[in-house]
Scaffold this motif. Sequence first.
Motif, PDB file in Angstrom:
ATOM      1  N   ARG A 134     -61.632  81.953  12.651  1.00 47.87           N
ATOM      2  CA  ARG A 134     -63.041  82.038  13.033  1.00 47.87           C
ATOM      3  C   ARG A 134     -63.239  83.215  13.988  1.00 47.87           C
ATOM      4  O   ARG A 134     -62.288  83.724  14.561  1.00 47.87           O
ATOM      5  CB  ARG A 134     -63.497  80.736  13.709  1.00 47.87           C
ATOM      6  N   HIS A 135     -64.471  83.640  14.139  1.00 51.36           N
ATOM      7  CA  HIS A 135     -64.797  84.782  14.997  1.00 51.36           C
ATOM      8  C   HIS A 135     -65.920  84.352  15.937  1.00 51.36           C
ATOM      9  O   HIS A 135     -66.951  83.846  15.476  1.00 51.36           O
ATOM     10  CB  HIS A 135     -65.244  85.967  14.145  1.00 51.36           C
ATOM     11  N   PRO A 136     -65.749  84.536  17.245  1.00 53.73           N
ATOM     12  CA  PRO A 136     -66.779  84.051  18.183  1.00 53.73           C
ATOM     13  C   PRO A 136     -68.125  84.742  18.039  1.00 53.73           C
ATOM     14  O   PRO A 136     -69.158  84.167  18.370  1.00 53.73           O
ATOM     15  CB  PRO A 136     -66.157  84.331  19.564  1.00 53.73           C
ATOM     16  N   TYR A 169     -69.167  86.166  15.013  1.00 52.33           N
ATOM     17  CA  TYR A 169     -69.616  86.026  13.622  1.00 52.33           C
ATOM     18  C   TYR A 169     -69.202  84.637  13.119  1.00 52.33           C
ATOM     19  O   TYR A 169     -68.452  84.498  12.153  1.00 52.33           O
ATOM     20  CB  TYR A 169     -68.993  87.104  12.732  1.00 52.33           C
ATOM     21  N   GLU A 170     -69.726  83.629  13.775  1.00 54.12           N
ATOM     22  CA  GLU A 170     -69.275  82.263  13.493  1.00 54.12           C
ATOM     23  C   GLU A 170     -69.593  81.843  12.059  1.00 54.12           C
ATOM     24  O   GLU A 170     -68.706  81.383  11.321  1.00 54.12           O
ATOM     25  CB  GLU A 170     -69.928  81.292  14.485  1.00 54.12           C
ATOM     26  N   ARG A 171     -70.849  81.968  11.648  1.00 52.24           N
ATOM     27  CA  ARG A 171     -71.240  81.516  10.317  1.00 52.24           C
ATOM     28  C   ARG A 171     -70.582  82.357   9.229  1.00 52.24           C
ATOM     29  O   ARG A 171     -70.152  81.834   8.190  1.00 52.24           O
ATOM     30  CB  ARG A 171     -72.759  81.567  10.168  1.00 52.24           C
ATOM     31  N   GLU A 216     -67.007  81.388   8.862  1.00 54.75           N
ATOM     32  CA  GLU A 216     -66.916  80.030   8.321  1.00 54.75           C
ATOM     33  C   GLU A 216     -67.077  80.061   6.796  1.00 54.75           C
ATOM     34  O   GLU A 216     -66.372  79.345   6.066  1.00 54.75           O
ATOM     35  CB  GLU A 216     -67.971  79.143   8.952  1.00 54.75           C
ATOM     36  N   SER A 270     -58.522  82.838  17.113  1.00 50.25           N
ATOM     37  CA  SER A 270     -58.415  81.507  16.494  1.00 50.25           C
ATOM     38  C   SER A 270     -57.122  80.809  16.904  1.00 50.25           C
ATOM     39  O   SER A 270     -57.112  79.601  17.150  1.00 50.25           O
ATOM     40  CB  SER A 270     -58.480  81.631  14.966  1.00 50.25           C
TER      41      SER A 270
END
Length: 936
Positions: free
Chosen positions: A112-114, A116-118, A121, A220
Amino acid sequence: MASALIENAFEAFNAGNINPTVFVFPPRKINSRGPLIWNHQLLEFAGYEQEDGSILGDPASVTLTKAIMELGWKPPNPRSRWDLLPLVVMADGDVPVIAELPTSLSKLVSIRHPRYEREFEKLDLKWVAFPALARLGFDIGGVQYTAAPFIGWFMDAEIGVRDLADSFRYDALPDVVKALGLLADKAEEGIDDLDDLAEFEQQSMLARAQTELTYAVCWSFLQAKVSMTDTLTASMKWCRYDDEFKAKTGFRLPADPYWLAPPQGSIIPLWHRGGAPNYQPKPMISKHVQDPLKAWEREKQDWFVAAKPMPVIANLSPNRSHLGSRSKSYSKPIPAWDTAGTQKAAPRHIQELLQGEIPASPKQLESAQISVSIYFCSAGTLAEKIAKKLHDRLKDFRDSLEISLCLTTQPVDALEMSDLSAGRILLFVVSSTGNGEVPANGRKFIQMCDSGVLSSDTVKKTGFNYAIYGNGDSRYAATYNGAALKVEETLKKAGGLPIACGLFQGDTAISANALKALNPWWQILQPSIRDLKGASPKLRRANSEVGAGQISVNEAIHLATESKKRFQTCASLLDKQFRESKVLITNPPVQQGHKGSYLIALDVDEHTYEDMGCVQILPLNAPSMVREALRILGVNGSASLPLDLPGVVNPTYSKFLRELVDLEAPFPNSDNLKRIMSVSGTTSYDKKIGQISSLELLRRLHADGVLPTKSAISNSICFALPLLHPRTYSTASSLAYARRCAKLNEKSSKNQLDLLVKPLPKGRFSETFLSSASSALRYRMLPSSGASLLDMAPSTPLIMIATGAGFAPVRCLLQRRIAASRNASADTERSISLFLGFKPADIPLHSAILNEAAAAGILESLAIVGSNEGKVRIYDRLLEDSTRERVRETLMVKKGWMFMCTNPEAAKAIRKVFDEDILGQGGIDGLGTRWVEDVF
């Protein structure tokens, strides 16, 4: 072979705190192939060739996947690109064995990326938690070990630059480019595909995607609390080690540095060093010359059986799953006291202290420059980075205070005895290595001091000042800041005088960014150096309330730095990891002079916990005590206490006094107390001050008219209060057993957690808290060494030795086995032998569970030794002839396990009995991971 590999892989993984480990199986014999492992890595994704020629999963595993399926392995239905292959091993002269991996080893880290969360995902990228190269062997003196897998931790670029990004592997970069929206600006040009761009534009976008993917991988893994290193750190560590090796031997290391240098060019210093020296030393770890798949193709015609089936090895418990849990801060509302009309005027000498001019002492008027030097001690590079950061900050500080600052930072080993002289400030940044040992670049100094170089005359003539930043990780509780503590002990022996409380224990378990965690130490260190220098001949106190409040914060830093520097750690732990709970029942009821243990039941609501773990308890101060302290201090409970630490929200006075300080404990620092007493003009308590509780001291200050007073004094006293420390206990209950009992008795669905608590005289939890009317507390779960017992097959023989409250993990395991036996269709095997040492008062407390375990058929034998005048101990029973032989057979012949939970003195005696009288040659070390102990 498979069982041993999985069992030891679980221990090496260590719930995410990876211990790099090489597993060595027996060497190959003459004219034989030796043992082999099919998998390239223990954790390897399957690769399925589709009808259209595309690959679902990892293209690098297509051949291996086909071969394992031919052995009889059936993939999951439906298949996915993240299916883990089973482990396949071949002992020498044997057929392949298939072993499914337990869930605790096969859990994947979601990438995951803080920022670019969506987007991440939707990408649904994952990877395994640790690398475990399985097709490795090595040669020692002509003896060839054909199966020697290695487990370590990942470097971020291994996954972000290679595994997920390589075009012949998962080829994720084009999808990352789209997820980041990098093609959005090209939509007007009718370009929506990366391949439609010019090569230089493709390269720019792919490089950006690669950077963000690698960042997401590292972030992550940090969130999952799984060990990982970054490329830059790994490269710098290698360069340093290579330089040290060359300085010592005259030539560079014979290893392949490009393993540590992915294609990121000049950013990575290792990239410029070129290839490895052209020689191969022995012993040498290398890829195996034999292909196990081809070896089996040659051999299988001589076999007329299919591969041996092997059931899934018992799932290993995910010990760290609870550490990621979060709970809301608990702050029970406490009515604010109306202090209007009750605020007493401070005595005149206190008013004078808070305003006007104070003549400086002769020491403050000294103008001689103070020399400040910075040293680091670390096996890696982080301590050196922090030291350099500190050096940069001190450059500006040097100009304002005219201190003499060292030109550069140095390793601790650069220290000479002549450097330990009066007028010098020595600042240290220390990381630990291994099991809390001092790293190699600090041992020379430690040995120099320990070897007797420091004579008593030398120590008397020193008087240098020091401060230490310990770069530790509290998840490794037993070795937390071990090296920093050793350095501090050595400096004290050398005659050093601490400033800023001597040792500041940083904690990367709370803040992964250690450079950012340096800020709280800097806030303490800066005024401490200023005070030593005495830059101003006069100190002033402001007349305004604002000025007094500001001075009170500085005064707090000077008077109570130990409390203030640790508040950040305590506040972070409290808010993120500790949950609310309360005591349901105590068995037997708490009574004065009780000679045995108490069985405490805690209400943990609907939260779950792992069996055989540990629990830390924070016994909160009673609301009545908090209200009294607020009234004495003359502060509003809902107002904020001005700690002003970076990254920490100022707590209310109520929260601070309720959850973060210990009103039952004495003030921790006698110097602080002397200052407070001198301010109040009261000295009659000097001899008793360290023996009375902090709340009692507040009562006496109130009786003398000192409190309540100006906020500067009240805040200073708050900062000097002792912190509330957690108490650690082993869990004494199994969640499966507790739920089953609740279901049978039709009780609440809320979960219950049991503890065994040994009462200690004036014990904060065991006596004071349990005897009070208060039942509210905070708790958090931690992993324990005993958790490895959960992965044993129930039929594996197990010897358990416990004394006193050390029976807690034994009780937990018995409950777990009992619950399992109730659900089993076959008869339970009698596999557990218990040797217990109890006080007579404890026997009734534990008789019910022992009887139930015996009735369930899980006990092979039971021996109990009570307290006796002859001082016969439980380990004396082990020396009886029949018992000794039975224990030896259980451990050496039947390959059973051994677990003990007792105090350090008894543990030492038990180890000696096993080493010298029971196990013989090889002793405890010969048992390896089958010897488990939990010493309290």
